[in-house]
Design a protein around this motif. Structure first.
Motif, mmCIF file in Angstrom:
data_model
loop_
_atom_site.group_PDB
_atom_site.id
_atom_site.type_symbol
_atom_site.label_atom_id
_atom_site.label_comp_id
_atom_site.label_asym_id
_atom_site.label_seq_id
_atom_site.Cartn_x
_atom_site.Cartn_y
_atom_site.Cartn_z
ATOM 1 N N PHE A 233 -31.586 -4.528 -33.771
ATOM 2 C CA PHE A 233 -30.149 -4.326 -33.624
ATOM 3 C C PHE A 233 -29.461 -5.661 -33.389
ATOM 4 C CE2 PHE A 233 -31.761 -0.151 -32.200
ATOM 5 C CZ PHE A 233 -31.094 0.628 -33.115
ATOM 6 N N GLY A 234 -28.185 -5.692 -33.713
ATOM 7 C CA GLY A 234 -27.417 -6.919 -33.517
ATOM 8 C C GLY A 234 -26.889 -7.413 -34.844
ATOM 9 N N ARG A 235 -26.413 -8.651 -34.850
ATOM 10 C CA ARG A 235 -25.835 -9.166 -36.089
ATOM 11 C C ARG A 235 -26.056 -10.658 -36.232
ATOM 12 N NH1 ARG A 235 -19.512 -8.133 -35.729
ATOM 13 N NH2 ARG A 235 -20.271 -6.001 -35.515
ATOM 14 N N PHE A 236 -26.191 -11.056 -37.486
ATOM 15 C CA PHE A 236 -26.203 -12.459 -37.856
ATOM 16 C C PHE A 236 -24.848 -12.788 -38.482
ATOM 17 C CE2 PHE A 236 -30.913 -11.754 -38.067
ATOM 18 C CZ PHE A 236 -31.275 -12.713 -37.130
ATOM 19 N N ALA A 237 -24.669 -14.047 -38.852
ATOM 20 C CA ALA A 237 -23.385 -14.507 -39.387
ATOM 21 C C ALA A 237 -22.898 -13.709 -40.601
ATOM 22 C CB ALA A 237 -23.475 -15.988 -39.737
ATOM 23 N N PRO A 238 -23.759 -13.323 -41.558
ATOM 24 C CA PRO A 238 -23.245 -12.558 -42.715
ATOM 25 C C PRO A 238 -22.549 -11.255 -42.328
ATOM 26 C CG PRO A 238 -25.418 -13.434 -43.208
ATOM 27 C CD PRO A 238 -25.185 -13.683 -41.748
ATOM 28 N N THR A 239 -22.991 -10.604 -41.251
ATOM 29 C CA THR A 239 -22.337 -9.366 -40.819
ATOM 30 C C THR A 239 -20.950 -9.664 -40.270
ATOM 31 O OG1 THR A 239 -24.421 -8.236 -40.371
ATOM 32 C CG2 THR A 239 -22.471 -7.417 -39.228
ATOM 33 N N ASP A 240 -20.827 -10.724 -39.464
ATOM 34 C CA ASP A 240 -19.497 -11.120 -38.965
ATOM 35 C C ASP A 240 -18.572 -11.469 -40.127
ATOM 36 O OD1 ASP A 240 -19.947 -10.874 -36.182
ATOM 37 O OD2 ASP A 240 -21.027 -12.770 -36.174
ATOM 38 N N ARG A 241 -19.146 -12.139 -41.111
ATOM 39 C CA ARG A 241 -18.355 -12.599 -42.256
ATOM 40 C C ARG A 241 -17.857 -11.412 -43.100
ATOM 41 N NH1 ARG A 241 -20.943 -17.216 -46.079
ATOM 42 N NH2 ARG A 241 -19.369 -17.307 -47.748
ATOM 43 N N PHE A 257 -14.889 -11.222 -51.967
ATOM 44 C CA PHE A 257 -16.049 -11.212 -51.074
ATOM 45 C C PHE A 257 -17.016 -12.297 -51.554
ATOM 46 C CE2 PHE A 257 -14.532 -6.790 -51.284
ATOM 47 C CZ PHE A 257 -14.252 -6.574 -49.944
ATOM 48 N N ASP A 258 -17.410 -13.171 -50.646
ATOM 49 C CA ASP A 258 -18.319 -14.243 -51.047
ATOM 50 C C ASP A 258 -19.550 -14.338 -50.144
ATOM 51 O OD1 ASP A 258 -17.222 -15.262 -48.727
ATOM 52 O OD2 ASP A 258 -16.230 -16.966 -49.672
ATOM 53 N N VAL A 259 -19.860 -13.267 -49.440
ATOM 54 C CA VAL A 259 -21.065 -13.256 -48.611
ATOM 55 C C VAL A 259 -22.290 -13.208 -49.525
ATOM 56 C CG1 VAL A 259 -22.337 -11.993 -46.844
ATOM 57 C CG2 VAL A 259 -19.848 -12.045 -46.777
ATOM 58 N N PRO A 260 -23.278 -14.083 -49.341
ATOM 59 C CA PRO A 260 -24.499 -14.027 -50.170
ATOM 60 C C PRO A 260 -25.195 -12.678 -50.004
ATOM 61 C CG PRO A 260 -24.382 -16.096 -48.972
ATOM 62 C CD PRO A 260 -23.308 -15.219 -48.397
ATOM 63 N N LEU A 261 -25.642 -12.105 -51.119
ATOM 64 C CA LEU A 261 -26.263 -10.788 -51.097
ATOM 65 C C LEU A 261 -27.741 -10.871 -51.430
ATOM 66 C CD1 LEU A 261 -23.555 -8.774 -53.096
ATOM 67 C CD2 LEU A 261 -23.640 -9.231 -50.632
ATOM 68 N N ALA A 262 -28.544 -10.075 -50.722
ATOM 69 C CA ALA A 262 -29.960 -9.896 -51.044
ATOM 70 C C ALA A 262 -30.079 -8.569 -51.772
ATOM 71 C CB ALA A 262 -30.806 -9.904 -49.780
ATOM 72 N N LEU A 263 -30.413 -8.598 -53.045
ATOM 73 C CA LEU A 263 -30.466 -7.395 -53.863
ATOM 74 C C LEU A 263 -31.887 -6.861 -53.936
ATOM 75 C CD1 LEU A 263 -28.103 -8.496 -56.782
ATOM 76 C CD2 LEU A 263 -27.520 -7.377 -54.619
ATOM 77 N N HIS A 264 -32.055 -5.583 -53.643
ATOM 78 C CA HIS A 264 -33.369 -4.942 -53.646
ATOM 79 C C HIS A 264 -33.401 -3.897 -54.754
ATOM 80 C CE1 HIS A 264 -34.458 -6.669 -49.668
ATOM 81 N NE2 HIS A 264 -33.145 -6.567 -49.441
ATOM 82 N N GLY A 265 -34.012 -4.243 -55.877
ATOM 83 C CA GLY A 265 -34.073 -3.318 -57.001
ATOM 84 C C GLY A 265 -34.790 -3.943 -58.170
ATOM 85 N N THR A 266 -34.911 -3.187 -59.267
ATOM 86 C CA THR A 266 -35.530 -3.711 -60.475
ATOM 87 C C THR A 266 -34.597 -4.742 -61.104
ATOM 88 O OG1 THR A 266 -34.521 -2.056 -61.923
ATOM 89 C CG2 THR A 266 -36.619 -1.457 -60.855
ATOM 90 N N GLU A 267 -35.122 -5.489 -62.066
ATOM 91 C CA GLU A 267 -34.294 -6.504 -62.718
ATOM 92 C C GLU A 267 -33.098 -5.868 -63.422
ATOM 93 O OE1 GLU A 267 -34.397 -9.785 -62.374
ATOM 94 O OE2 GLU A 267 -35.944 -9.285 -60.896
ATOM 95 N N PHE A 268 -33.299 -4.706 -64.062
ATOM 96 C CA PHE A 268 -32.184 -4.044 -64.728
ATOM 97 C C PHE A 268 -31.145 -3.575 -63.705
ATOM 98 C CE2 PHE A 268 -29.997 -0.232 -66.249
ATOM 99 C CZ PHE A 268 -29.427 -0.721 -67.420
ATOM 100 N N THR A 269 -31.632 -2.987 -62.621
ATOM 101 C CA THR A 269 -30.716 -2.503 -61.582
ATOM 102 C C THR A 269 -29.886 -3.651 -61.022
ATOM 103 O OG1 THR A 269 -32.186 -0.679 -60.987
ATOM 104 C CG2 THR A 269 -30.588 -1.361 -59.341
ATOM 105 N N LYS A 270 -30.537 -4.773 -60.756
ATOM 106 C CA LYS A 270 -29.812 -5.928 -60.229
ATOM 107 C C LYS A 270 -28.820 -6.483 -61.252
ATOM 108 C CE LYS A 270 -33.674 -7.952 -58.692
ATOM 109 N NZ LYS A 270 -34.568 -8.922 -58.017
#
Length: 356
Positions: A233-241, A257-270
């Motif tokens: 639980f808690g937050r890092f800077a991307p959550t505040d941003r 929106f310019d927060v860096p995103l971590a994408l979890h999916g197949t290459e087509f999905t991404k």
């Protein structure tokens, strides 16, 4: 579809009578003004020859009509229901209250009618919504480093087992599964469309969902597994941003929106998700549009599946994708939210969409 409506004379009579039975089921476009609205609109009634009738908001837009500024036909019908409006106001005023059907009845509303109305508009009942509000209070305690027992009491649960069971059902993981020194951290914050859950590491946002989304427990379980249990639980800077940027978005100041995103999916999905991020706020597109933009015109169903698998709401704007007929179609956060987001983004319509 137009074939689902009665003849125009019946609808014109309903318009003159402001018949509430047709509220949200049919719309009138007035050719002399270029405006469309619900049949219950209190404005002065147009001439019969100036009226065109439609079964959906999408059809009104396709015919070139713009929404009425007096009645706001794009607003969810839920807001016009006095029971929903009163109960939501009561819940906002006292989110820790333990509601029962007797409490609903004491406010002068029929519990079964309220149950059906909330289920129809929000996909959940009022009592379940109230339980989620209490649970969120407990989650806030945990996010601030509090003990599980303190979170249990803050959420209004007399039984620790009941709190853990509700927690697990809501988030997919028991409270003890979350670590203090985690690589990923989950936190909650309120928005005008309800509470959202954000999960981030020190540099990237991994998840942003409405707290009542049915797929949220499964999504959190997958993240928990992918990080080998290093979630807390808690937050890092991307959550505040992202919280700050969503504040600007809902206030009408910026849709960027310019927060860096971590994408979890197949290459087509991404690839689909990245394409969605190129859609300007204030525009809508079909699944087939997205497939063509990806040079995969036959992959419409795959695009729809990728759209539904999106776990970073609003930032990856899957709400801007409609059915080929302009219908809202499915949205994990609820169609009422999708309608609200589309309505909100009319403020951001690109200038090139309004030729002189």
């Amino acid at each position: 579809m137009r074939c689902d409506l009665p003849d125009d004379e019946t609808l014109f009579a309903a318009l003159l009578a402001r018949d509430p039975a047709w509220d949200g089921r049919a719309y009138v476009g007035v050719t002399s003004t270029g405006v469309f609205c619900r049949l219950t609109c209190p404005a002065r009634k147009p001439r019969r020859e100036n009226c065109q009738f439609f079964a959906s908001i999408a059809e009104c837009h396709a015919a070139g009509f713009r929404p009425c500024k007096r009645r706001h036909p794009m607003a969810p019908a839920a807001e016009a229901d006095p029971a929903i409006r009163s109960l939501l106001a009561a819940l906002d005023a006292d989110p820790a209250r333990r509601w029962s059907e007797a409490d609903v009845a004491a406010m002068g509303f029929d519990p079964s009618t309220v149950r059906r109305a909330f289920k129809r508009h929000f996909g959940t009942t009022f009592l379940e919504m109230a339980r989620q509000a209490r649970l969120q209070a407990g989650l806030t305690t945990l996010a601030q480093g509090g003990r599980v027992i303190d979170a249990q009491l803050e959420a209004g649960f007399a039984s620790g087992a009941a709190f853990r069971e509700t927690f697990a059902r809501h988030l997919g993981l028991p409270p003890g599964a979350f670590r203090a020194d985690a690589l990923l951290r989950a936190d909650w914050f309120d928005t005008p469309l309800g509470a959202m859950v954000a999960v981030s590491d020190q540099t990237h946002l991994h998840l942003l969902e409405f707290a009542d989304r049915k797929a949220l427990p499964a999504e959190l379980k997958r993240l928990y597994k992918s990080c080998k249990g290093a979630m807390g639980f808690g937050r890092f800077a991307p959550t505040d941003r992202i919280k700050a940027q969503l504040g600007n978005y809902f206030a009408g100041r910026s849709a960027r929106f310019d927060v860096p995103l971590a994408l979890h999916g197949t290459e087509f999905t991404k690839a689909v998700w990245r394409e969605l991020q190129t859609l300007p706020a204030g525009t809508t597109h079909s699944y087939s549009d997205i497939a063509r933009r990806l040079s995969r015109p036959r992959a419409v169903r795959a695009v729809a599946r990728a759209n539904g698998a999106n776990q970073i709401a609003i930032v990856i704007p899957c709400h801007r994708v409609l059915g080929v007929d302009g219908a809202l179609t499915g949205y994990g956060g609820g169609l009422w939210r999708k309608q609200k987001l589309i309505d909100l983004e009319r403020h951001y319509v690109p200038k090139e969409a309004h030729p002189a």
